[in-house]
Design an enzyme around this catalytic site. Structure first.
Site, mmCIF file in Angstrom:
data_model
loop_
_atom_site.group_PDB
_atom_site.id
_atom_site.type_symbol
_atom_site.label_atom_id
_atom_site.label_comp_id
_atom_site.label_asym_id
_atom_site.label_seq_id
_atom_site.Cartn_x
_atom_site.Cartn_y
_atom_site.Cartn_z
ATOM 1 C CG ASN A 11 -16.019 162.375 49.742
ATOM 2 O OD1 ASN A 11 -17.085 162.693 49.222
ATOM 3 N ND2 ASN A 11 -15.086 163.262 50.057
ATOM 4 C CE LYS A 13 -12.899 163.514 46.998
ATOM 5 N NZ LYS A 13 -11.607 164.114 47.002
ATOM 6 C CG HIS A 97 -13.777 166.812 52.192
ATOM 7 N ND1 HIS A 97 -12.984 167.385 51.226
ATOM 8 C CD2 HIS A 97 -13.492 165.488 52.193
ATOM 9 C CE1 HIS A 97 -12.246 166.427 50.648
ATOM 10 N NE2 HIS A 97 -12.542 165.265 51.222
ATOM 11 C CD GLU A 170 -10.139 162.949 53.971
ATOM 12 O OE1 GLU A 170 -10.221 161.887 53.377
ATOM 13 O OE2 GLU A 170 -10.741 163.974 53.608
ATOM 14 N N GLY A 176 -6.056 163.058 46.686
ATOM 15 C CA GLY A 176 -6.064 163.038 45.227
ATOM 16 C C GLY A 176 -4.689 163.203 44.578
HETATM 17 C C1 PEP Z 1 -11.040 162.573 50.114
HETATM 18 O O1 PEP Z 1 -11.142 163.576 49.414
HETATM 19 O O2 PEP Z 1 -11.734 162.451 51.142
HETATM 20 C C2 PEP Z 1 -10.082 161.543 49.720
HETATM 21 C C3 PEP Z 1 -9.638 160.714 50.616
HETATM 22 O O3 PEP Z 1 -9.729 161.545 48.383
HETATM 23 P P1 PEP Z 1 -8.700 160.555 47.646
HETATM 24 O O4 PEP Z 1 -8.910 159.170 48.191
HETATM 25 O O5 PEP Z 1 -9.071 160.657 46.196
HETATM 26 O O6 PEP Z 1 -7.337 161.060 47.933
#
Ligand code: PEP
Length: 256
Positions: A11, A13, A97, A170, A176
């Site tokens: 992703n 973003k 998301h 998630e 993050g």
């Molecule tokens: C996300 O935002 O889908 C994600 C998994 O981010 P990160 O890997 O940066 O934690």
């Protein structure tokens, strides 16, 4: 989507510009030439999808989008339909998301409309995001939150024999943040997801039509812990997917 194969989804973003997205897609295409394990998907922003899609021709890497609207055409300023996504070569789309749930106040009744439309009008594979906040985990409400998110997202959704949906767990506190879920907690979440899906549909649909993946601060250093979790079908990766070496290492460790 092959139930036997695991999947890793990048992703990107809004982290990259158009040219940067193209450059990274090309780097990854080269890096993954000759790679033959599992499913590899990259999700650039809307602006980059079409050109990245062309770049990926002939690659094992598939294209995904980061969002989609629930109607196919009309006066919906700023939105993009599933048919447009398919036109530029998308096979996957992330819906709901947590960043959209947070910043844009998307809720699961809206996500439900997106999901219904996707399954009715397109062949896109939805990547449905769920996950609890830190407070909910600390107060023992993980099951309550996840089962309710799934119930609302999937209410009235009809699953055909060949429908495939990826549930991306998630947890908000992991995205993050550098914090990852412990394997034993992931096992628990897997059970919650399977049980919720069985309650909403039935055991057969829960088993045959859904994949379960994890996202939240996974990188090449901690990915091996996820490779061993039984019943986990893959990963959704944010930050660590912006580096081709890093993403390749993760794909190599998680995919079989
Ligand atoms: C996300 O935002 O889908 C994600 C998994 O981010 P990160 O890997 O940066 O934690």
């Amino acid at each position: 989507m092959d139930k036997k194969n695991k999947i890793i989804i990048a992703n990107w973003k809004m982290e990259l510009g158009f040219k940067e997205s193209l450059a990274l897609a090309l780097e990854m295409k080269n890096m993954f030439s000759g790679f033959s394990k599992g499913g590899v998907v990259i999700c650039p922003d809307f602006i980059s999808l079409s050109e990245v899609g062309k770049e990926l021709t002939g690659s094992i890497i598939k294209l995904g989008a980061q969002d989609v609207f629930w109607e196919e055409k009309g006066a919906y300023t700023g939105e993009v339909s599933s048919s447009e996504l398919e036109e530029v070569g998308c096979e996957y789309v992330i819906i709901g998301h947590s960043e959209r749930r947070g910043y844009l106040k998307e809720d699961y009744s809206l996500i439900n409309k997106e999901l219904k439309n996707l399954l009715k009008e397109s062949k896109l594979i939805p990547i449905l995001c769920i996950g609890e906040k830190k407070e909910s985990r600390e107060s023992g409400k993980v099951e309550e939150v996840l089962s309710e998110q799934l119930r609302q997202a999937l209410e009235g959704v009809s699953i055909k024999d060949d429908s495939q949906i990826i549930v991306a767990y998630e947890p908000l506190w992991a995205i993050g943040s550098g914090l990852v879920i412990k394997p034993e907690d992931m096992n628990e979440v897997n059970k919650i997801i399977v049980q919720s899906l069985s309650n909403i549909f039935n055991n057969k649909i829960a088993e045959n039509n859904f994949l379960r993946i994890y996202g939240g601060s996974v990188n090449s250093g901690n990915v091996k812990d996820f490779a061993q979790i039984e019943g986990l079908d893959g990963l959704l990766v944010g930050g660590a997917s912006l580096n081709s070496d890093e993403f390749y290492k993760m794909a190599d460790k998680i995919l079989i």
